[in-house]
Motif scaffolding. Structure first.
Motif, PDB file in Angstrom:
ATOM      1  N   ALA A 394       0.830  -1.207   0.000  1.00 35.20           N
ATOM      2  CA  ALA A 394       0.000   0.000   0.000  1.00 35.20           C
ATOM      3  C   ALA A 394       0.862   1.253   0.000  1.00 35.20           C
ATOM      4  N   GLY A 395       1.962   1.232   0.748  1.00 35.30           N
ATOM      5  CA  GLY A 395       2.857   2.385   0.764  1.00 35.30           C
ATOM      6  C   GLY A 395       3.416   2.688  -0.609  1.00 35.30           C
ATOM      7  N   TRP A 396       3.930   1.662  -1.265  1.00 39.11           N
ATOM      8  CA  TRP A 396       4.493   1.856  -2.614  1.00 39.11           C
ATOM      9  C   TRP A 396       3.409   2.203  -3.625  1.00 39.11           C
ATOM     10  N   LEU A 397       2.301   1.510  -3.534  1.00 38.05           N
ATOM     11  CA  LEU A 397       1.216   1.671  -4.500  1.00 38.05           C
ATOM     12  C   LEU A 397       0.713   3.109  -4.524  1.00 38.05           C
ATOM     13  N   PHE A 398       0.432   3.653  -3.346  1.00 38.11           N
ATOM     14  CA  PHE A 398      -0.142   4.996  -3.307  1.00 38.11           C
ATOM     15  C   PHE A 398       0.914   6.086  -3.362  1.00 38.11           C
ATOM     16  N   ARG A 399       2.160   5.751  -3.064  1.00 37.38           N
ATOM     17  CA  ARG A 399       3.255   6.680  -3.367  1.00 37.38           C
ATOM     18  C   ARG A 399       3.264   6.961  -4.864  1.00 37.38           C
ATOM     19  N   ASP A 400       3.199   5.886  -5.657  1.00 35.69           N
ATOM     20  CA  ASP A 400       3.196   6.031  -7.113  1.00 35.69           C
ATOM     21  C   ASP A 400       1.913   6.698  -7.597  1.00 35.69           C
ATOM     22  N   ALA A 401       0.789   6.369  -6.948  1.00 31.21           N
ATOM     23  CA  ALA A 401      -0.490   6.951  -7.344  1.00 31.21           C
ATOM     24  C   ALA A 401      -0.483   8.462  -7.159  1.00 31.21           C
ATOM     25  N   ILE A 402       0.006   8.915  -6.015  1.00 29.82           N
ATOM     26  CA  ILE A 402       0.012  10.349  -5.719  1.00 29.82           C
ATOM     27  C   ILE A 402       0.909  11.094  -6.706  1.00 29.82           C
ATOM     28  N   GLN A 403       2.069  10.513  -7.003  1.00 33.41           N
ATOM     29  CA  GLN A 403       2.964  11.156  -7.966  1.00 33.41           C
ATOM     30  C   GLN A 403       2.323  11.211  -9.346  1.00 33.41           C
ATOM     31  N   GLU A 404       1.664  10.136  -9.754  1.00 28.25           N
ATOM     32  CA  GLU A 404       0.996  10.114 -11.056  1.00 28.25           C
ATOM     33  C   GLU A 404      -0.119  11.157 -11.104  1.00 28.25           C
ATOM     34  N   CYS A 405      -0.836  11.298  -9.997  1.00 31.17           N
ATOM     35  CA  CYS A 405      -1.903  12.296  -9.928  1.00 31.17           C
ATOM     36  C   CYS A 405      -1.334  13.707 -10.022  1.00 31.17           C
ATOM     37  N   ARG A 406      -0.214  13.929  -9.364  1.00 31.35           N
ATOM     38  CA  ARG A 406       0.423  15.253  -9.448  1.00 31.35           C
ATOM     39  C   ARG A 406       0.752  15.592 -10.893  1.00 31.35           C
ATOM     40  N   GLU A 407       1.368  14.653 -11.590  1.00 34.30           N
ATOM     41  CA  GLU A 407       1.754  14.898 -12.973  1.00 34.30           C
ATOM     42  C   GLU A 407       0.536  14.989 -13.881  1.00 34.30           C
ATOM     43  N   ALA A 408      -0.500  14.209 -13.581  1.00 38.35           N
ATOM     44  CA  ALA A 408      -1.710  14.215 -14.407  1.00 38.35           C
ATOM     45  C   ALA A 408      -2.457  15.536 -14.310  1.00 38.35           C
ATOM     46  N   CYS A 409      -2.202  16.291 -13.253  1.00 38.47           N
ATOM     47  CA  CYS A 409      -2.823  17.614 -13.099  1.00 38.47           C
ATOM     48  C   CYS A 409      -1.946  18.717 -13.687  1.00 38.47           C
ATOM     49  N   GLY A 410      -0.877  18.350 -14.356  1.00 40.93           N
ATOM     50  CA  GLY A 410      -0.034  19.321 -15.027  1.00 40.93           C
ATOM     51  C   GLY A 410       0.559  20.341 -14.083  1.00 40.93           C
ATOM     52  N   GLY A 411       0.772  21.539 -14.604  1.00 45.52           N
ATOM     53  CA  GLY A 411       1.379  22.598 -13.800  1.00 45.52           C
ATOM     54  C   GLY A 411       0.528  22.985 -12.609  1.00 45.52           C
ATOM     55  N   HIS A 412      -0.806  23.001 -12.776  1.00 49.37           N
ATOM     56  CA  HIS A 412      -1.681  23.372 -11.669  1.00 49.37           C
ATOM     57  C   HIS A 412      -1.555  22.394 -10.503  1.00 49.37           C
ATOM     58  N   GLY A 413      -1.193  21.169 -10.803  1.00 47.59           N
ATOM     59  CA  GLY A 413      -1.011  20.185  -9.740  1.00 47.59           C
ATOM     60  C   GLY A 413       0.196  20.468  -8.872  1.00 47.59           C
TER      61      GLY A 413
END
Length: 674
Positions: A394-413
C-alpha cells in the motif's frame, strides 16, 4: 438517502455524473455502511466548527505548526469520537477523515491512544493501571520508543539496556552512545511525559532480548525532562511538520522494577526471570503483535492519501479540456486513453485496499478482546504476515499513485492549493515507519517458504484467514496454463484468480529452490540476502495481491445491486490484470503463457476496462472522496469549478500583486547595468 448524502452542487462534473451506470450514494453505503456514512457526516460537521481545524492561507513556522497541532489534539480529546468509533469500519473512516484535515494531529493523537495506551492495556497488568487511567484522562502524554539512531528494522541489534539492580529493585536504563539513542518517537520532542520503551533486558550480565517498559520522561507539570535524560526535537521533516518527533538518551536512568510490562514476562524482586513461554522468541512474538494493527493502520493511511489524490486528479481531468478531433472542439483529458491508464488502476486500488484494510482491522479488533492470545498464535502469525505485506504494498502503490496524480494535473497540480503536494509529503513516511517496507515484506516470504515442505508432503494447508489455503493444491495449480482467447474471457474473475495463484505457487517454488541451491555455499544470512530480488520480494507481492483480490471478490459476491456489482467487477478485473502486467515476464518464464497472445490480451483488456470505467470514474470517486472541507483543493472540489477557485486562490496570494519589500535592490542592480 437525500438527507444522508445530499446531491453535489451542479457544475461541470455533471457531464460525467449523468453518464454513471450506478448510484454513487448506494455505492458509498455499500462500501462504508450507513453507520459509517452517518459518522462521516457528523465528523465533518464537528471539524468545520472547531477553530483550530480551519485552513491557513500562509506557511507557518515550525513552532507555529507544532502549537497548532497540539491545540488540534486537545480539541480531538474533547470530542466524542472515541465513543463513536467502536467498529472497525468506523475506526478506518475516522483515520481517513483525520488525515485529510489534520494529519499531524491525528498521528500524535493516535500514538497516545493506539500505541501507548493499547500497549499498556495489552502488555501490562493491574500494577500499570494508574498509567493507563492517566493516559485515558490525558493527565499524561505517551509516546512509543523502539527505533534507535543506528538500528530500525534490526530490533535484535538495538543497544539501549535495562539492567536490573537487585539491591534497589530498580531497572537502570542506559544508552551507550548516540547511535543507541531512541529516536523518531512522535511527541517525544516536546510534549510527551511518558514513553513505552523497548530495551535489552539484562539480568546478571545475561541479555534476554528486547522487553517493554513504561518510563516517565518529563514532569507533567513543567514538561522539563527528568535528570538522567537527554531529550531533543529532531527538527523539520519532509512532511507532517506538526509532529514533534524526538530522540532520548538514558544516562544510568532508574525506574521501578514494576515498570516492566509483565503480562507475559516478569522479573522477581530477586532478579529471577519468569515467563510461561518456552522461549524468548515466543515472548517477542506476543510483544510485537501490537505492531500488526499499526501496520494495517498505515495501509489505511496510505489508501486515504491515495483517495485524496485520485479524487483531485479524476475530477480535474473531467473538467480540464485540451485538444480535440477538430479545431473547434476541445475534449476533457479524461477521454484520453493514456490518462485513463495513468489513473484508473489506482482508482481501482482505492476500492481494493479499502475493503481489505477494513476487513483486517475488524479481525484484529476481535482478537484484542481475547484475554489469552496464546491460543491464537497461528492467527497472530497470519495477521502479522498480511499486515507487513499490505503495509509495504500500500505504501508503494499509493506513493506512485500520488505522484501520477500530481503529474496528471499538469502545472496546476504543482501549486500548493491543489492539495497534492502536501499529500505526497505526508504520505511519504508510510513507506518507512513501522519498518522499512523492503525489509518487513521479507517476513511474508519467510512464512511462505516455511510452508513449502508441507506442500511437498501433501499436507493440507489451512490458515485461520484462508490466505494460503490454495497452496494445498500448488502442484496441480502449477500445471495450469493461460487459456483465454478473448478479452471477455480473460476478465472473468476465476481466470484472474487462477493466474495469481499460479504466480504465487511458481514464485514460491522458485524461491525455495534458490534458497536450497545457495545453502550449498552460503550461510543462512547470505542465503536470505541473495534471494530477495526477483524471488522473495516478488513472492510476497504476488501473495498479498492475491489476497487483496480474494477479499474483494468476497465483498462483490455480497452485493445485491446489479449495477454496483458490475462496476466493482470491472474494478476487480482492472486491478487484477494491471497487477499481472507487472509479472508478464515471470508468467512466460514459468510456462503459464506461451506466444504473443497472452500479453496482447492482457494489454488489450486493461485498456478496454479503462474505457468501460471512464463514464463511471467521477461517480466512483464521489463514493470515496473526502468532503470538500477536508479535501481543501482548488482542483478537486465537488462542484468542479476549477477555474473560479484558481482565480480566487491566485488573487488571494499575500502580496501577490504588489512589488516585493526588496524592490529597491532590484532597481539599483538594474541601474548599475545600464
Amino acid at each position: 438517502m437525500a438527507s444522508l448524502l445530499p446531491d453535489f452542487p451542479p457544475g461541470p462534473l455533471d457531464f460525467y455524473r449523468k453518464k454513471a451506470s450506478f448510484d454513487w450514494k448506494k455505492m458509498k453505503i455499500f462500501v462504508e455502511s450507513e453507520e459509517v456514512v452517518r459518522f462521516l457526516n457528523y465528523a465533518s460537521d464537528v471539524f468545520q466548527t472547531l477553530p483550530d481545524f480551519q485552513t491557513d492561507d500562509h506557511s507557518p513556522t515550525l513552532d507555529q505548526q507544532r502549537h497548532k497541532t497540539f491545540k488540534q489534539v486537545v480539541a480531538l480529546t474533547q470530542t466524542d469520537f472515541n465513543e463513536k468509533t467502536g467498529k472497525a469500519k468506523t475506526v478506518a473512516a475516522a483515520v481517513r477523515t483525520c488525515i485529510h484535515i489534520a494529519p499531524s494531529a491525528f498521528a500524535k493523537f493516535g500514538i497516545n491512544r493506539h500505541y501507548f495506551r493499547d500497549i499498556l492495556q495489552n502488555q501490562g497488568t493491574d500494577r500499570h493501571r494508574k498509567f493507563l487511567e492517566d493516559a485515558k484522562n490525558y493527565r499524561i502524554n505517551g509516546c512509543f520508543c523502539l527505533t534507535e539512531i543506528g538500528h530500525g528494522s534490526d530490533t535484535k541489534s538495538m543497544r539501549t539496556t535495562a539492567t536490573y539492580d537487585k539491591e534497589t529493585g530498580e531497572f537502570v536504563m542506559d544508552t551507550p552512545d548516540f547511535e543507541a539513542a531512541k529516536c523518531w518517537a512522535s511527541g517525544l520532542g516536546k510534549t510527551a511525559t511518558h514513553a513505552i520503551v523497548f530495551a535489552q533486558l539484562v539480568l546478571d550480565d545475561v541479555f534476554y532480548g528486547l522487553h517493554c517498559f513504561v518510563v516517565p520522561i518529563r514532569d507533567a507539570r513543567t514538561l522539563l525532562p527528568y535528570p538522567g535524560l537527554v531529550i531533543g526535537d529532531m527538527g523539520e521533516k519532509v512532511g507532517l511538520q506538526g509532529i514533534d518527533n524526538g530522540f532520548v538518551m538514558f544516562n544510568k536512568y532508574r525506574i521501578p522494577r514494576e515498570n516492566l510490562l509483565n503480562k507475559y514476562v516478569d522479573v522477581t524482586v530477586d532478579g529471577e526471570y519468569k515467563t510461561s513461554f518456552k522461549s524468548v522468541q515466543e515472548v517477542m512474538q506476543m510483544t510485537f503483535a501490537a505492531l500488526s494493527k499499526g501496520r494495517v493502520n498505515i495501509a489505511t493511511l496510505a489508501e486515504g492519501y491515495g483517495a485524496r489524490a485520485i479524487t483531485i486528479a479524476v475530477r480535474y481531468a473531467a473538467v480540464r479540456r485540451q485538444f480535440g478531433p477538430d479545431e473547434d472542439t476541445e475534449i476533457p483529458i479524461l477521454e484520453y486513453q493514456s490518462h485513463q491508464y495513468r489513473l484508473f488502476p489506482y482508482l481501482a486500488a482505492i476500492y481494493i485496499v479499502r475493503l481489505f484494510t477494513m476487513y483486517l482491522i475488524d479481525i484484529i479488533d476481535k482478537l484484542e478482546i481475547e484475554q489469552d492470545k496464546r491460543s491464537f498464535s497461528d492467527l497472530i502469525t497470519e495477521i502479522h504476515v498480511l499486515s507487513t505485506a499490505s503495509k509495504s504494498i500500500a505504501g508503494w502503490l499509493f506513493r506512485d499513485a500520488i505522484q501520477e496524480c500530481r503529474e496528471a494535473c499538469g502545472g496546476h497540480g504543482y501549486l500548493k492549493v491543489s492539495g497534492i503536494g502536501d499529500t505526497r509529503a505526508n504520505h511519504d513516511a508510510n513507506c518507512t515507519y513501522e519498518g522499512d517496507s523492503h525489509v518487513i515484506i521479507q517476513q511474508t516470504s519467510n512464512w511462505l517458504i516455511k510452508l513449502w515442505p508441507k506442500i511437498e508432503k501433501g499436507t493440507k494447508i489451512e490458515t485461520p484467514l484462508q490466505s494460503a489455503n490454495f497452496l494445498s493444491d500448488a502442484f496441480d495449480i502449477l500445471k495450469h496454463q493461460f487459456h483465454a482467447t478473448n478479452v471477455q474471457e480473460l476478465c472473468k474473475p476465476e481466470n484472474i484468480v487462477d493466474a495469481h495463484q499460479w504466480l504465487v505457487c511458481y514464485l514460491l517454488k522458485e524461491t525455495k529452490s534458490k534458497v536450497e541451491s545457495l545453502k550449498q555455499t552460503r550461510g543462512s544470512f547470505w542465503v536470505k540476502n541473495d534471494t530477495q530480488v526477483f524471488f522473495a520480494k516478488s513472492l510476497s507481492t504476488a501473495f498479498i495481491q492475491h489476497f487483496f483480490l480474494q477479499r474483494m471478490l468476497t465483498v462483490i459476491n455480497e452485493a445485491t445491486d446489479v449495477s454496483i456489482k458490475n462496476v466493482l467487477l470491472k474494478l476487480f478485473s482492472l486491478y487484477g490484470l494491471w497487477s499481472l502486467e507487472k509479472f508478464l515476464s515471470t508468467l512466460y518464464e514459468g510456462g503459464y503463457m506461451q506466444g504473443p497472445q497472452g500479453s496482447r490480451l492482457v494489454h488489450e483488456a486493461i485498456l478496454s476496462l479503462c474505457g468501460d470505467i471512464k463514464n463511471d470514474a467521477v461517480a466512483l470517486v464521489d463514493a470515496v472522496a473526502p468532503p470538500d472541507f477536508a479535501l481543501n483543493s482548488v482542483l478537486g472540489a465537488s462542484d468542479g469549478q476549477v477555474y473560479q477557485r484558481l482565480q480566487t486562490a491566485m488573487f488571494s496570494v499575500p502580496n501577490g500583486m504588489s512589488r516585493p519589500s526588496w524592490w529597491q535592490e532590484v532597481v539599483n542592480w538594474k541601474s548599475s547595468k545600464i
